[in-house]
Design a protein around this motif. Sequence first.
Motif, short mmCIF file in Angstrom:
data_model
loop_
_atom_site.label_atom_id
_atom_site.label_comp_id
_atom_site.label_asym_id
_atom_site.label_seq_id
_atom_site.Cartn_x
_atom_site.Cartn_y
_atom_site.Cartn_z
N HIS A 236 0.85 -1.18 0.00
CA HIS A 236 0.00 0.00 0.00
C HIS A 236 0.88 1.23 0.00
O HIS A 236 1.94 1.23 0.60
CB HIS A 236 -0.86 0.07 1.28
N LYS A 237 0.42 2.28 -0.59
CA LYS A 237 1.04 3.57 -0.35
C LYS A 237 0.64 4.02 1.04
O LYS A 237 -0.42 3.68 1.52
CB LYS A 237 0.57 4.60 -1.38
N ASN A 238 1.49 4.83 1.67
CA ASN A 238 1.19 5.26 3.04
C ASN A 238 -0.17 5.92 3.14
O ASN A 238 -0.96 5.62 4.01
CB ASN A 238 2.26 6.24 3.53
N ARG A 239 -0.45 6.86 2.26
CA ARG A 239 -1.70 7.60 2.37
C ARG A 239 -2.89 6.68 2.15
O ARG A 239 -3.90 6.77 2.84
CB ARG A 239 -1.74 8.75 1.34
N ASP A 240 -2.79 5.80 1.15
CA ASP A 240 -3.89 4.88 0.88
C ASP A 240 -4.13 3.96 2.05
O ASP A 240 -5.26 3.70 2.44
CB ASP A 240 -3.60 4.05 -0.38
N HIS A 241 -3.05 3.46 2.63
CA HIS A 241 -3.20 2.54 3.75
C HIS A 241 -3.84 3.24 4.95
O HIS A 241 -4.72 2.70 5.60
CB HIS A 241 -1.85 1.97 4.16
N ASP A 242 -3.39 4.46 5.23
CA ASP A 242 -3.93 5.18 6.38
C ASP A 242 -5.42 5.40 6.22
O ASP A 242 -6.20 5.23 7.15
CB ASP A 242 -3.23 6.54 6.54
N THR A 243 -5.83 5.81 5.02
CA THR A 243 -7.25 6.08 4.78
C THR A 243 -8.08 4.81 4.90
O THR A 243 -9.12 4.79 5.54
CB THR A 243 -7.44 6.68 3.38
N GLU A 244 -7.58 3.72 4.27
CA GLU A 244 -8.33 2.47 4.32
C GLU A 244 -8.43 1.94 5.74
O GLU A 244 -9.49 1.46 6.16
CB GLU A 244 -7.65 1.44 3.43
N ASP B 185 -11.59 9.78 16.32
CA ASP B 185 -11.82 11.10 15.72
C ASP B 185 -10.55 11.81 15.28
O ASP B 185 -10.61 12.94 14.80
CB ASP B 185 -12.57 11.99 16.72
N LEU B 186 -9.40 11.16 15.45
CA LEU B 186 -8.15 11.80 15.06
C LEU B 186 -8.12 12.09 13.56
O LEU B 186 -8.60 11.30 12.75
CB LEU B 186 -6.96 10.91 15.41
N ASN B 187 -7.52 13.20 13.22
CA ASN B 187 -7.39 13.58 11.82
C ASN B 187 -5.91 13.75 11.48
O ASN B 187 -5.47 14.80 11.03
CB ASN B 187 -8.16 14.88 11.55
N ARG B 188 -5.15 12.71 11.76
CA ARG B 188 -3.72 12.71 11.50
C ARG B 188 -3.35 11.50 10.66
O ARG B 188 -3.97 10.44 10.78
CB ARG B 188 -2.91 12.66 12.80
N SER B 189 -2.34 11.63 9.82
CA SER B 189 -1.88 10.49 9.03
C SER B 189 -0.68 9.81 9.68
O SER B 189 -0.41 8.64 9.41
CB SER B 189 -1.53 10.91 7.61
N LEU B 190 0.06 10.55 10.53
CA LEU B 190 1.21 9.94 11.18
C LEU B 190 1.55 10.68 12.47
O LEU B 190 1.10 11.80 12.71
CB LEU B 190 2.43 9.90 10.25
N PHE B 191 2.36 10.03 13.31
CA PHE B 191 2.94 10.68 14.48
C PHE B 191 4.36 10.18 14.64
O PHE B 191 4.72 9.09 14.15
CB PHE B 191 2.11 10.41 15.75
N VAL B 192 5.20 10.96 15.31
CA VAL B 192 6.62 10.66 15.43
C VAL B 192 6.95 10.29 16.87
O VAL B 192 6.56 10.98 17.81
CB VAL B 192 7.48 11.87 14.98
N VAL C 109 -3.39 5.28 11.72
CA VAL C 109 -2.33 6.29 11.61
C VAL C 109 -0.99 5.58 11.54
O VAL C 109 -0.88 4.41 11.91
CB VAL C 109 -2.35 7.28 12.80
N GLU C 110 0.01 6.29 11.06
CA GLU C 110 1.33 5.68 10.91
C GLU C 110 2.25 6.13 12.04
O GLU C 110 2.35 7.32 12.35
CB GLU C 110 1.95 6.08 9.57
N GLN C 111 2.91 5.19 12.66
CA GLN C 111 3.91 5.47 13.68
C GLN C 111 5.27 5.55 13.00
O GLN C 111 5.75 4.57 12.45
CB GLN C 111 3.91 4.36 14.74
N VAL C 112 5.89 6.72 13.05
CA VAL C 112 7.22 6.91 12.47
C VAL C 112 8.23 6.94 13.62
O VAL C 112 8.25 7.88 14.41
CB VAL C 112 7.30 8.20 11.64
#
Length: 365
Positions: free
Chosen positions: A156-164, A264-271, A286-289
């Motif tokens: 998956h692309k990151n954005r696609d995976h996060d949305t799905e 309800d979070l509206n984030r795609s990633l966090f560090v 969300v993605e954990q970086v």
Amino acid sequence: MQTLTKWFGLILLLAVLGGLVLWAVTDSQQTQTSGEDTNTLQVATTLPPYATFIERIGGERVDVQTMVPADQSPHAYEPTSQQLQRVVGTDVYFSTGTQIIFEEQWLADILENAGDPQVIDTAEGVALLEKDHDHSHEASQDENHTHDHSGEGEEHKNRDHDTEAKDKHHDSHSEEKHDQHDHSEKHADSHAENHEENTEGGHEQNKDTSFDPHVWTSPERALKIAENIKQGLVEADPEYQSTYEENYAELRDDLDELDRRAQDLNRSLFVVDHPAWGYFAEDYGVEQVAIEEEGKQPSPQRLQTVISRAREEEVSHVIHDPQVNRRAAEAVANELSNVEIVTLRPNGKDYIETLSQFLNALESS
């Protein structure tokens, strides 16, 4: 003179009798108190978050011993002789059920020393993530970089995976109750196959455990852990079932609120500097970086990659685990504008407050 002597003798006799009565009452109260302490359910568990859940559900009915202190790593900690002494006579041991190294190496000895108490697997029915699927992805500036999802080779692309993932999570919440979430059957089956207890209540030692142990960091899965703890207390102490049910309902309300906020979070990633939040990332899309690389300080290339990802997503907080060196988090924060380092101890005892602060950071990022 004779009359005075009689009065003195009478007063002395009354004083002696009064002392005897006072001693008898005090001894009776001490005996009663001792009996109450003896009747308290003696419980032990591995990590502080689990102790919090047990105390919230058990209330005054439980006396809880925690084997790994919050400021120690369960990957390296060894129980002290005092701890082993305190668990003697334990009625119930609540294990994490994640093949965490501490339990792999010490649980059998702890249970033997405690007198072979009942063991409750708090991960029963909870899907576990393999370590290569904890959403602590290799950060990449390539927009098309991929990762292996659930070991199935699906890219998956990151954005696609996060949305799905987020859409899937919201759908599951709208269709089912918390205790009916449909986690990956593959991981659930893997947990069932790899988590069978031996006759001594422990596991074979396996330093290279394949599961991410930080399952409690997801409110969704913490709900199931809490339910398992409640059920374990009811089985061990059925006379107080109503007490456990009522206390569990209050804890469930708090966990439900954390779960609602996470949805309800509206984030795609966090560090983060240490990848302890993989279950949260998985459950809430969300993605954990992670800054560190396989438990080691990051290379210059890795730092630049994380900084670029964080700048691109306008991240305003870096989550720092106090069990790891702070320098990596500072190196990232110093290269970004208006970024705050938030220190959170994932395995701390104040679970609700820790998760609330974590969500505060993500909500304001």
